[in-house]
Design a protein around this motif. Structure first.
Motif, PDB file in Angstrom:
ATOM      1  N   LEU A 162      45.310 -27.844  71.452  1.00  0.00           N
ATOM      2  CA  LEU A 162      45.327 -27.156  70.164  1.00  0.00           C
ATOM      3  C   LEU A 162      44.924 -25.695  70.288  1.00  0.00           C
ATOM      4  CD1 LEU A 162      43.904 -29.922  67.798  1.00  0.00           C
ATOM      5  CD2 LEU A 162      46.262 -29.465  68.482  1.00  0.00           C
ATOM      6  N   VAL A 221      48.026 -23.941  70.917  1.00  0.00           N
ATOM      7  CA  VAL A 221      48.794 -23.839  69.666  1.00  0.00           C
ATOM      8  C   VAL A 221      48.332 -22.625  68.872  1.00  0.00           C
ATOM      9  CG1 VAL A 221      49.314 -24.964  67.473  1.00  0.00           C
ATOM     10  CG2 VAL A 221      49.202 -26.328  69.566  1.00  0.00           C
ATOM     11  N   LEU A 235      53.452 -27.328  69.999  1.00  0.00           N
ATOM     12  CA  LEU A 235      53.095 -28.669  69.530  1.00  0.00           C
ATOM     13  C   LEU A 235      54.137 -29.694  69.941  1.00  0.00           C
ATOM     14  CD1 LEU A 235      51.820 -27.742  65.967  1.00  0.00           C
ATOM     15  CD2 LEU A 235      50.521 -29.132  67.590  1.00  0.00           C
ATOM     16  N   VAL A 277      45.572 -32.932  65.279  1.00  0.00           N
ATOM     17  CA  VAL A 277      46.954 -32.598  65.622  1.00  0.00           C
ATOM     18  C   VAL A 277      47.809 -32.518  64.366  1.00  0.00           C
ATOM     19  CG1 VAL A 277      49.036 -33.425  66.800  1.00  0.00           C
ATOM     20  CG2 VAL A 277      46.822 -33.543  67.956  1.00  0.00           C
ATOM     21  N   LYS A 336      47.317 -29.271  62.545  1.00  0.00           N
ATOM     22  CA  LYS A 336      47.998 -28.131  63.164  1.00  0.00           C
ATOM     23  C   LYS A 336      49.502 -28.168  62.874  1.00  0.00           C
ATOM     24  CE  LYS A 336      44.419 -26.202  65.020  1.00  0.00           C
ATOM     25  NZ  LYS A 336      43.915 -24.916  64.466  1.00  0.00           N
TER      26      LYS A 336
END
Length: 276
Positions: A93, A96, A109, A140, A143
């Motif tokens: 993450l 990301v 992702l 997750v 995000k």
């Protein structure tokens, strides 16, 4: 201890993340804890799959008695749910966040999610069977939602865009992981397995008529090197198509909104004109 029968009575709350577990009295076996159990379970799942995971085999792997596991978990389902959330934690993450705009965040992702599914072939059926509400899964999901929100799509369109991208990734990663596992079970590389499989049905006379429209496609795929290169090429292009589709829909929604606003402004002006 949470019993399977109790879970069956209330399936919407059938998750280790929604249940309150009564701690056992005393201390558990020395050197054993839930994290160690889950790490061993993931290793076994990767090697042997869901069907062969059992409390007895897991205990043997950890060199403890099967009853020792029940100090930390109530059922095998608990272990699988913990394993599912643990592998969600493999998605980077921080990478990301560092990617910047929504397009790049979606790509990071999607690629990390695909790689995770391929590393853990048991993950696809498990993610579909259990509630994905552990801390890593929620992180997750957040995000993903943030990236889709930043596309500029209206709220009622965002779930559809999210499904288009990440259900594609789920399906793609599932097929890729199962193909890789099938080749391994045959004792072959993916390239050899693919090549021999294609040759087998292309050489079979009974398939000749059905395969005639597909000949050019099969020849094209065979011209692009290894199976891994084909997986990567097709995934990257398909993801580009989906991102371009989101861009198109954002533009369409923006144009539609501007048209509505222009019409409403004109109608207000016309109404005022009639009143004067």
């Amino acid at each position: 201890m949470v019993k399977a029968a109790d879970r069956a009575k209330n399936p919407t709350r059938s998750s280790v993340w929604l249940e309150t577990r009564t701690p056992r009295g005393g201390g558990g076996p020395a050197g054993l804890d839930r994290d160690r159990i889950v790490v061993a379970a993931i290793r076994m799942l990767d090697e042997e799959g869901l069907a062969k995971l059992s409390m007895r085999k897991l205990a043997a792997e950890l060199n403890v008695t099967a009853m020792s596991l029940y100090w930390y978990v109530d059922t095998k389902d608990d272990i699988i749910e913990y394993a599912v959330d643990t592998v969600y934690g493999e998605i980077d993450l921080a990478a990301v966040d560092a990617a910047g705009g929504w397009r790049d965040r979606i790509r990071v992702l999607a690629l990390d999610y695909r790689r995770m599914l391929v590393r853990h072939p048991w993950m696809s059926p498990s993610a579909g069977q259990y509630l994905n509400i552990g801390p890593h899964a929620i992180a997750v999901g957040s995000k993903i939602q943030e990236a889709i929100r930043d596309t500029g799509l209206p709220m009622d369109r965002q779930p559809s865009a999210m499904s288009a991208v990440f259900q594609f990734v789920y399906g793609y990663g599932t097929i890729e992981s199962q193909f890789e596992r099938r080749a391994a079970q045959a004792g072959m590389s993916q390239d050899d397995f693919y090549g021999e499989s294609i040759k087998a049905f292309r050489d079979e006379p009974s398939f000749a008529e059905a395969l005639e429209p597909l000949g050019d496609l099969l020849d094209e795929r065979a011209s692009h090197g290894s199976v891994t290169e084909i997986w990567d090429r097709d995934f990257d292009y398909a993801l580009d198509v989906l991102v371009a589709g989101i861009e198109t829909m954002v533009s369409r929604e923006t144009s539609a909104r501007e048209t509505r606003e222009t019409r409403e402004t004109r109608e207000v002006g016309e109404t005022r004109g009639r009143q004067t």
